[in-house]
Structure formats: C-alpha cells, structure tokens
Enzyme design. Structure first.
Site, mmCIF file in Angstrom:
data_model
loop_
_atom_site.group_PDB
_atom_site.id
_atom_site.type_symbol
_atom_site.label_atom_id
_atom_site.label_comp_id
_atom_site.label_asym_id
_atom_site.label_seq_id
_atom_site.Cartn_x
_atom_site.Cartn_y
_atom_site.Cartn_z
ATOM 1 N N PRO A 10 0.661 -1.303 -0.050
ATOM 2 C CA PRO A 10 -0.018 0.017 -0.232
ATOM 3 C C PRO A 10 0.807 1.175 0.025
ATOM 4 C CG PRO A 10 -0.835 -1.394 1.671
ATOM 5 C CD PRO A 10 0.527 -2.134 1.149
ATOM 6 N N ASN A 11 0.336 2.302 -0.759
ATOM 7 C CA ASN A 11 1.088 3.644 -0.793
ATOM 8 C C ASN A 11 2.336 3.581 -1.541
ATOM 9 O OD1 ASN A 11 -1.382 5.075 0.406
ATOM 10 N ND2 ASN A 11 -0.748 3.996 2.204
ATOM 11 N N ARG A 18 4.847 10.920 -2.364
ATOM 12 C CA ARG A 18 4.261 10.579 -1.180
ATOM 13 C C ARG A 18 5.398 11.057 0.110
ATOM 14 N NH1 ARG A 18 3.954 4.973 2.066
ATOM 15 N NH2 ARG A 18 2.840 5.804 4.081
ATOM 16 N N TYR A 23 10.357 9.336 2.504
ATOM 17 C CA TYR A 23 10.447 8.176 1.592
ATOM 18 C C TYR A 23 11.339 8.699 0.591
ATOM 19 C CZ TYR A 23 6.807 6.240 4.190
ATOM 20 O OH TYR A 23 6.040 5.926 5.147
ATOM 21 N N ASN A 73 8.298 -5.272 -0.134
ATOM 22 C CA ASN A 73 8.071 -4.059 0.791
ATOM 23 C C ASN A 73 6.557 -4.169 0.930
ATOM 24 O OD1 ASN A 73 7.664 -1.549 2.054
ATOM 25 N ND2 ASN A 73 9.089 -0.476 0.701
ATOM 26 N N ALA A 76 2.796 -0.489 5.299
ATOM 27 C CA ALA A 76 2.161 -0.751 6.590
ATOM 28 C C ALA A 76 1.685 -2.083 6.883
ATOM 29 C CB ALA A 76 1.024 0.412 6.868
ATOM 30 N N ASP A 86 0.699 -15.164 6.576
ATOM 31 C CA ASP A 86 0.263 -16.497 6.081
ATOM 32 C C ASP A 86 0.689 -17.028 4.440
ATOM 33 O OD1 ASP A 86 -0.512 -16.814 8.640
ATOM 34 O OD2 ASP A 86 -2.693 -17.008 8.062
ATOM 35 N N GLU A 97 12.645 -8.726 3.124
ATOM 36 C CA GLU A 97 11.813 -7.708 3.413
ATOM 37 C C GLU A 97 12.571 -6.386 3.229
ATOM 38 O OE1 GLU A 97 8.910 -5.863 7.078
ATOM 39 O OE2 GLU A 97 9.379 -8.363 6.958
ATOM 40 N N HIS A 99 12.372 -1.903 3.436
ATOM 41 C CA HIS A 99 11.393 -0.502 3.918
ATOM 42 C C HIS A 99 12.347 0.500 3.425
ATOM 43 C CE1 HIS A 99 8.550 -2.598 5.886
ATOM 44 N NE2 HIS A 99 9.197 -3.511 6.268
ATOM 45 N N ARG A 106 11.003 5.786 13.551
ATOM 46 C CA ARG A 106 9.733 6.346 13.307
ATOM 47 C C ARG A 106 8.718 6.251 14.602
ATOM 48 N NH1 ARG A 106 7.490 5.422 7.782
ATOM 49 N NH2 ARG A 106 6.300 7.284 8.189
#
Length: 148
Positions: A10-11, A18, A23, A73, A76, A86, A97, A99, A106
């Site tokens: 998301p986003n 953004r 970011y 990534n 949230a 899952d 992973e 970010h 943060r």
C-alpha cells in the site's frame, strides 16, 4: 530464464510524491530499474507487483510460486498483515523484506514487523539502495554464492 518477484504494498505506487522527506523522490519505476540492473547480470528477470490491497498481494504471492525468490516491501502491512504473513509463510522461496525508511526511527507502532521473522533478511532505512541490497542478498540466498 529465472524470474524474481518484486512486490510493493500500500501507498508505494505513489513514491516520489508521497512524503518525500521520509521516502525520498525516487519513483517505484526508478526502484524497479535499480533492481533490474542488480539482477540482470545473473540472467534474472523481474516481475513487479504493486497493490494497495492485501488480497491482491496474497494472490500475487500464490500466483508466483515459480519465481526464484522475492523482494517484499509490505508498507504498513508489516504491522498487522496477518493474511499476507500466512501467504508468505507458504511461499516456497527465499524473500527479503525491504523498507525505504528506518522504521525504528519512526513511530513506535512501526517498530515490529509480523512478517520479518519469516524473511531470509530485512533491509531498512537505506532508501532505494535498500532494494538494490535486497536484490544482492536474494542472489546470494538463491545461488549460495556470497559473492553474487
């Protein structure tokens, strides 16, 4: 030819616009090109997926079991994406992973990822470079060659 999954949650489709102070100004297209550059010498292709929907991301994982590995990534969804967790638990390949921001610098609700314990590794806080490093780490995981 081997294919790697690059999945963004998301986003992340609006990167570059953004909150650039958090970011950065790189777009998702810019990041995809960095990853492609990193893995193309190994003959890998990149299959990119971005969705603001957890269910679409789950479908993308299930539809891409044939890939050699993934960079994820989750945005949230790292916080409470239990269905995504899952799906990643069932993904039969290594995944990293990533970010863009340092989640530990943060808000406190961002300090724990429900996904990270399943990942082969985690890269945070290095901006777009983190994707490149994630791709390099994935190459090492898949090939077994730490010089990849």
């Amino acid at each position: 030819m081997a294919t790697m999954l690059l999945m963004n949650g998301p986003n992340l489709g609006i990167l570059g616009r953004r909150e650039p102070e958090i970011y950065g100004t790189a777009t998702l297209d810019d990041i995809e090109k960095l990853v492609i550059d990193e893995v193309s010498d190994m003959g890998w292709e990149v299959r990119s997926v971005q969705s603001d929907s957890e269910s679409e991301l789950i479908g993308a994982i299930q539809d891409n079991y044939d890939t050699v590995g993934a960079i994820v990534n989750p945005g949230a969804l790292m916080i409470a994406g239990w269905s995504l967790r899952d799906a990643l638990a069932s993904y039969p390949r290594p995944w990293i992973e990533v970010h863009l921001s340092n989640v530990w610098a943060r808000e406190s609700f961002r300090h724990e990822s429900v996904l990270a314990p399943l990942a082969a590794g985690v890269v945070v806080g290095l901006g777009p470079l983190g994707y490149r490093l994630g791709a390099r780490a994935l190459l090492c995981c898949v090939t077994g060659d730490d010089r990849a």
